[in-house]
Design an enzyme around this catalytic site. Sequence first.
Site, PDB file in Angstrom:
ATOM      1  N   ASP A 276       5.460  -7.087  -2.512  1.00  0.00           N
ATOM      2  CA  ASP A 276       4.790  -5.716  -2.989  1.00  0.00           C
ATOM      3  C   ASP A 276       5.513  -5.973  -4.268  1.00  0.00           C
ATOM      4  O   ASP A 276       6.681  -5.559  -4.796  1.00  0.00           O
ATOM      5  CB  ASP A 276       5.501  -4.548  -2.246  1.00  0.00           C
ATOM      6  CG  ASP A 276       5.409  -3.282  -2.883  1.00  0.00           C
ATOM      7  OD1 ASP A 276       4.780  -3.228  -3.956  1.00  0.00           O
ATOM      8  OD2 ASP A 276       5.797  -2.353  -2.305  1.00  0.00           O
TER       9      ASP A 276
ATOM     10  N   LYS B 192       3.937  -3.712 -15.009  1.00  0.00           N
ATOM     11  CA  LYS B 192       2.599  -3.753 -14.329  1.00  0.00           C
ATOM     12  C   LYS B 192       1.365  -2.661 -14.770  1.00  0.00           C
ATOM     13  O   LYS B 192       0.184  -2.836 -14.635  1.00  0.00           O
ATOM     14  CB  LYS B 192       2.834  -3.193 -12.814  1.00  0.00           C
ATOM     15  CG  LYS B 192       1.774  -3.207 -11.826  1.00  0.00           C
ATOM     16  CD  LYS B 192       2.198  -2.888 -10.403  1.00  0.00           C
ATOM     17  CE  LYS B 192       1.441  -2.624  -9.355  1.00  0.00           C
ATOM     18  NZ  LYS B 192       1.878  -2.302  -7.915  1.00  0.00           N
TER      19      LYS B 192
ATOM     20  N   GLU C  18      -2.589  -2.207  -1.577  1.00  0.00           N
ATOM     21  CA  GLU C  18      -1.242  -1.528  -1.105  1.00  0.00           C
ATOM     22  C   GLU C  18      -1.531  -0.667   0.177  1.00  0.00           C
ATOM     23  O   GLU C  18      -0.827  -0.570   0.975  1.00  0.00           O
ATOM     24  CB  GLU C  18      -0.705  -0.834  -2.248  1.00  0.00           C
ATOM     25  CG  GLU C  18       0.064  -1.909  -3.254  1.00  0.00           C
ATOM     26  CD  GLU C  18       0.371  -1.298  -4.552  1.00  0.00           C
ATOM     27  OE1 GLU C  18       0.214   0.127  -4.625  1.00  0.00           O
ATOM     28  OE2 GLU C  18       0.547  -2.022  -5.280  1.00  0.00           O
TER      29      GLU C  18
ATOM     30  N   ASP D 181      -0.446   7.251  -1.599  1.00  0.00           N
ATOM     31  CA  ASP D 181       0.481   6.270  -2.261  1.00  0.00           C
ATOM     32  C   ASP D 181       0.767   6.646  -3.645  1.00  0.00           C
ATOM     33  O   ASP D 181      -0.046   6.379  -4.566  1.00  0.00           O
ATOM     34  CB  ASP D 181      -0.181   5.025  -2.368  1.00  0.00           C
ATOM     35  CG  ASP D 181       0.802   3.662  -2.864  1.00  0.00           C
ATOM     36  OD1 ASP D 181       1.796   4.204  -3.351  1.00  0.00           O
ATOM     37  OD2 ASP D 181       0.559   2.553  -2.736  1.00  0.00           O
TER      38      ASP D 181
END
Length: 523
Positions: free
Chosen positions: A8, A70, A171, A192
């Site tokens: 992850d 990211k 994810e 999420d």
Amino acid sequence: MSHVIGIDLGTTNSCVAVCENGQVSVVPNAGGYKTTPSIFALAENGKRLVGHFAKRQAVTNPKNTVYASKRFIGRNFDCESVQRAAEYTPYELVRGSNNDVRVQIDDKEYTCQEIAAIILHEMKRVAEEYLGEPVTQAVITVPAYFNDTQRTATKDAGQIAGLEVLRILNEPTAAALAYGMGKKTERIAVYDLGGGTFDISVLEMSDGVIEVLSTAGDTFLGGEDFDRTIVGHLVQEFDKEQGIDLGADSMALQRLKDAAEKAKCDLSLRTTAEVNLPFIANGDDGPCHLNIELTREILETLVGDKVRATMVTVEKCVADSKVAVKDIDQVILVGGQTRMPLVQSTVAEFFGRVPHKGVNPDEVVAVGAAIQGQSLVAKDDTPVLLLDVTPLSLGIATFGGNVTHIIERNSTVPIRRKHVFTTTRDDQQSVKIRVLQGESMISRENDLLGEFELMGIRPAPKGEPEIEVTFAIDANGIVSASAQDLATGLEQSITVNASGTLPPDEVERIMEGIDLDEIEFKE
Ligand code: AMP
């Protein structure tokens, strides 16, 4: 059989898991932590640092400490969210040769792929130390709402890190895999909210099949934004009290950022938190100290609009799934920011049920990635059938600045679709195909994934030639396109290479130049 690791790669933290004898373990790093900060730094003594090492020196070295990169991977430098972020990011963002975002540290320019590779390599190393053997294959997760460019860039980062990326997995799909499935059909919503991105997906799980019904999100909304809002509040309060603006002092801002995040996390457990930062500035009468009390109520007022913004996306996603809210059997929370009580109560109120508490929001995604990795290589197991969707529509730019969608958002992947186009001028010998991703019917409001030209079309009156364009999206969500003149059979294909990604030779060049083993990692 060698192990496939599940990584992850988070905005704030990364986590690695591995499947051994049917059991999944989340692998702790040398310091005993199961998550590692996704931070890279060049220390003042010239050493390259990653993880907790890098985080610990961030306050004194803000310009050379790269966190939350990211947010920039696979992005076009000119896009509005990047430009906005550049204003508050303490490290320097520069334009790369393919309009990608790069980070300038001293005299070296780092691509976001290189920085992600450094973090991925660290996770690989953590797993290798635990397993006592080399690891070469991985499943890496990305936010479901990542577009083609962001996925390709993440895959390239895996390659630079020395990993064969077996799958780029969404994810929420990974979270659903980790949650597991029973015999009966269940509809679940995965909410999420991590450090940098927000995703919501509605999935249907039945015996052996996980089908994503819809997905939506925002790749620029997460806990980092909450922290920044808190920092803004602290700066304002300090200015009111002391008449000193801390906004221009990058070291003070880094300390405020750390303290804001800590207070935010404390306020998930308690109703008040003290922010104490001695010697934060120098006033006319000597050193000044910051001492501000934050309450849960103040925090909720400050960031309430961000939490509400996620619910607008949730409503859209549930509507797209065609499942009534009352028919959703389970709600799973993923991402550290979902520990905030306001997030939990807002989600519970919308779905009319308390979210499932059985999974660890920090680890569930890596666990799902490891399960998927195992199922991709273990030929004897009956693999779970994963039916994922593409988050964004794919189309081409047509005459007058319009768009023709060829693959609609929420279509199950892998998918291949064809569409026949024609010329707009007599004897037109070439057509330019501009591949777009996004929902707007106005071409410039979409992400341009790439363009290619089909040349040598047989001269004919306008409207006569038939040019068949084929789009394909693979199981990783990565796009390819080709065009064919049906009269001549002439074909051109491209693997879309949008601005924001790196050409293959650049990836090779980075692989040759990067020395990942020189990075300090020991806790
Ligand atoms: P992730 O990307 O899933 O690692 O999530 C990281 C984000 O979750 C960061 O913005 C953290 O500040 C936030 N976070 C972690 N723990 C908590 C907590 N207990 N309460 C509120 N936010 C948290």
